[in-house]
Design a protein around this motif. Structure first.
Motif, PDB file in Angstrom:
ATOM      1  N   PHE A 196     109.064 -15.108 131.007  1.00 44.87           N
ATOM      2  CA  PHE A 196     107.968 -14.483 130.269  1.00 44.87           C
ATOM      3  C   PHE A 196     106.714 -15.344 130.300  1.00 44.87           C
ATOM      4  O   PHE A 196     105.599 -14.822 130.307  1.00 44.87           O
ATOM      5  N   TRP A 197     106.884 -16.644 130.350  1.00 41.06           N
ATOM      6  CA  TRP A 197     105.714 -17.515 130.433  1.00 41.06           C
ATOM      7  C   TRP A 197     105.012 -17.322 131.778  1.00 41.06           C
ATOM      8  O   TRP A 197     103.787 -17.296 131.841  1.00 41.06           O
ATOM      9  N   ASP A 198     105.795 -17.215 132.854  1.00 40.40           N
ATOM     10  CA  ASP A 198     105.201 -16.973 134.172  1.00 40.40           C
ATOM     11  C   ASP A 198     104.360 -15.710 134.180  1.00 40.40           C
ATOM     12  O   ASP A 198     103.200 -15.703 134.613  1.00 40.40           O
ATOM     13  N   TRP A 208     100.281 -16.028 135.068  1.00 41.69           N
ATOM     14  CA  TRP A 208      99.780 -15.069 136.042  1.00 41.69           C
ATOM     15  C   TRP A 208      98.748 -14.102 135.484  1.00 41.69           C
ATOM     16  O   TRP A 208      97.908 -13.622 136.228  1.00 41.69           O
ATOM     17  N   ASP A 209      98.827 -13.751 134.218  1.00 42.65           N
ATOM     18  CA  ASP A 209      97.964 -12.726 133.613  1.00 42.65           C
ATOM     19  C   ASP A 209      98.176 -11.388 134.317  1.00 42.65           C
ATOM     20  O   ASP A 209      97.481 -11.022 135.257  1.00 42.65           O
ATOM     21  N   LEU A 210      99.140 -10.656 133.860  1.00 41.76           N
ATOM     22  CA  LEU A 210      99.611  -9.438 134.517  1.00 41.76           C
ATOM     23  C   LEU A 210      98.539  -8.366 134.652  1.00 41.76           C
ATOM     24  O   LEU A 210      98.601  -7.529 135.552  1.00 41.76           O
ATOM     25  N   SER A 211      97.509  -8.406 133.823  1.00 41.10           N
ATOM     26  CA  SER A 211      96.527  -7.322 133.840  1.00 41.10           C
ATOM     27  C   SER A 211      95.719  -7.261 135.128  1.00 41.10           C
ATOM     28  O   SER A 211      95.143  -6.222 135.454  1.00 41.10           O
ATOM     29  N   GLN A 247     105.633 -18.141 145.816  1.00 39.52           N
ATOM     30  CA  GLN A 247     105.120 -16.870 145.303  1.00 39.52           C
ATOM     31  C   GLN A 247     104.346 -17.077 144.010  1.00 39.52           C
ATOM     32  O   GLN A 247     103.283 -16.478 143.793  1.00 39.52           O
ATOM     33  N   TRP A 248     104.858 -17.940 143.152  1.00 34.89           N
ATOM     34  CA  TRP A 248     104.221 -18.253 141.873  1.00 34.89           C
ATOM     35  C   TRP A 248     102.838 -18.868 142.083  1.00 34.89           C
ATOM     36  O   TRP A 248     101.885 -18.569 141.352  1.00 34.89           O
ATOM     37  N   ALA A 249     102.719 -19.740 143.106  1.00 32.78           N
ATOM     38  CA  ALA A 249     101.467 -20.461 143.342  1.00 32.78           C
ATOM     39  C   ALA A 249     100.314 -19.513 143.641  1.00 32.78           C
ATOM     40  O   ALA A 249      99.168 -19.772 143.242  1.00 32.78           O
ATOM     41  N   PHE A 250     100.579 -18.422 144.360  1.00 32.33           N
ATOM     42  CA  PHE A 250      99.525 -17.460 144.669  1.00 32.33           C
ATOM     43  C   PHE A 250      98.812 -17.002 143.405  1.00 32.33           C
ATOM     44  O   PHE A 250      97.591 -17.102 143.272  1.00 32.33           O
TER      45      PHE A 250
END
Length: 464
Positions: A338-340, A345-348, A415-418
């Motif tokens: 959930f933190w990711d 990332w800011d899902l919006s 993938q997270w780094a992007f």
């Protein structure tokens, strides 16, 4: 001749000057044909496509030769020692190979950033001489060649009875890596090497303000915790002169699988991040950094409870320790997941990063596509859980399984780094959108430029 530059003497009688151009007249048919052939050869050799194809062919051919020699060397060993020796070989060369894979993927990250308008150099406070994606790939290619050559020599020499020379191969490889990192000469990208070493130093001793580079590299180290553990075991065997032997697999060995040092090394990256979060809270007084510290704190019981399996009886582990280990693993997995998604990332604005500045097939396939949301969120949850499961003690000797899981975790971090870096860049350029609960932990030493002032404006936000 033989690929040299074709030239004609200035005083050649066949030459006639016409204005500022030299023209060739009265050449014989054979001379003209030979000249054309030489010029055609030069053009082909100078063609970037031909040169690139030749390099790729030589590289692939070299990898094939290494694989063939290594496989034949393993098959030459007896069945009683083959499995154990292959495990030991894997122990020495698994860490540098996985680190090299991370370097390859980091080059892909930089390639995408360079084509989507994300100025990562400003985010990481890099100088004008920072490495591009091409230079990162060049380093990765050289690392791959050296590591596979060393591993092939190790297998070949041991299978042919040269145990002493075989034992020297991983030692020389590790020493060479250390020397290249610290050599104080202007070679091998000295400024970048020292930037990396300085960042490592700040991670080990987080007494200064935490920068984006500090926490970003520390997060990568959490994904490489198993790699660091194998590095410790490899160095331990080198120090105790146990290289190129198979008796070390016993539980009571100094560097064996029951060593108490293993969980200590596994937990170190998480402790580094924990201390960084505490330091960030001290600087910003933002309580959210304490929550972030709790995320890394939940990884500690996962590692140490799992390690108890080697020191207690099976019944005690099954009925007393294992339930607590499962609960702590679930807490760490969902907390991190959930933190990711919500913070890092800011899902919006999830798919902005795949909009290339020039038309590109990647942009067409990825930008604004719903399946990107589903894939990244779903894969991140699954891979978070598999990474927590990998910390289980009973998988310590299942090296193939652990290797695959570590590869998957490296992919998850890639993938997270992007989205992590792109989210920071978007917040820099859209400061009005950033609220007190959003993340962008960038701190720079110099605030002279406008972009750096934007970065400093977010230095006390959540998300490290």
């Amino acid at each position: 001749m033989f690929g040299g530059v074709f030239s004609v003497p200035v005083n050649n009688p066949h030459l006639r000057k016409s204005g500022s151009r030299l023209i060739i007249n009265n050449l014989g048919e054979n001379d003209l044909k030979n000249s054309s052939m030489q010029l055609g050869t030069i053009a082909k050799l100078r063609s970037p496509l031909v040169l690139s194809s030749l390099k790729v062919a030589l590289y692939v051919g070299g990898l094939y030769v290494c694989g063939k020699i290594g496989w034949e060397s393993v098959m030459k060993m007896g069945l009683d020692t083959r499995e154990l020796f292959f495990y030991e070989t894997f122990l020495y060369y698994n860490p540098p190979l996985l680190i090299t894979m991370m370097v390859w993927l980091w080059g892909v990250n930089l390639w995408v950033f360079s084509r989507t308008g994300v100025h990562y150099a400003e985010i990481f406070d890099l100088g004008s001489d920072h490495l591009s994606h091409k230079e990162i790939w060049k380093c990765a290619r050289l690392m791959t060649t050296i590591i596979l050559t060393s591993m092939t020599a190790y297998l070949y020499l041991y299978s042919h009875g040269d145990v002493y020379l075989a034992a020297s191969q991983p030692i020389v490889l590790y020493l060479s890596a250390v020397i290249i990192l610290i050599i104080p000469f202007d070679m091998f990208y000295m400024s970048s090497r020292y930037y990396l070493l300085w960042t490592f130093w700040r991670i080990l001793f987080p007494v200064q303000t935490v920068t984006f580079s500090d926490f970003f590299l520390a997060d990568i180290l959490t994904s490489l915790s198993k790699v660091l553990s194998d590095l410790e075991r490899s160095v331990c065997r080198m120090v105790h002169r146990q290289v190129a032997t198979v008796a070390w697999f016993e539980a009571d060995s100094v560097c064996g699988s029951h060593s108490a040092v293993i969980p200590l090394v596994l937990v170190l990256p998480y402790l580094f991040r924990l201390f960084q979060c505490i330091r960030q809270y001290r600087d910003s007084k933002d309580i959210a950094n304490i929550w972030n510290a709790g995320k890394y704190l939940t990884a500690v019981p996962v590692i140490f409870l799992s390690a108890l399996k080697y020191f207690i009886d099976q019944d005690t582990w099954t009925y007393s320790i294992q339930p607590a280990w499962i609960l702590s693993g679930l807490a760490n997995t969902f907390f991190s997941f959930f933190w990711d998604v919500l913070r890092d990332w800011d899902l919006s604005v999830f798919t902005r990063i795949f909009k290339f500045t020039k038309p590109n097939i990647c942009s067409h396939l990825l930008y604004g596509r719903r399946w990107v949301y589903v894939w990244v969120i779903g894969s991140n949850l699954v891979l978070r859980w598999t990474w927590t499961y990998k910390l289980s003690a009973h998988l310590r000797n299942n090296y193939i399984t652990v290797f695959i899981i570590t590869l998957l975790e490296i992919y998850r971090r890639f993938q997270w780094a992007f989205f992590r870096i792109e989210n920071v860049w978007y917040n820099i350029n859209h400061p009005k959108r950033t609220t007190s609960h959003q993340s962008n932990p960038v701190s720079l030493q110099n605030d002279n430029s406008g972009e750096q002032e934007k970065l400093l404006a977010h230095s006390h936000s959540l998300g490290v």
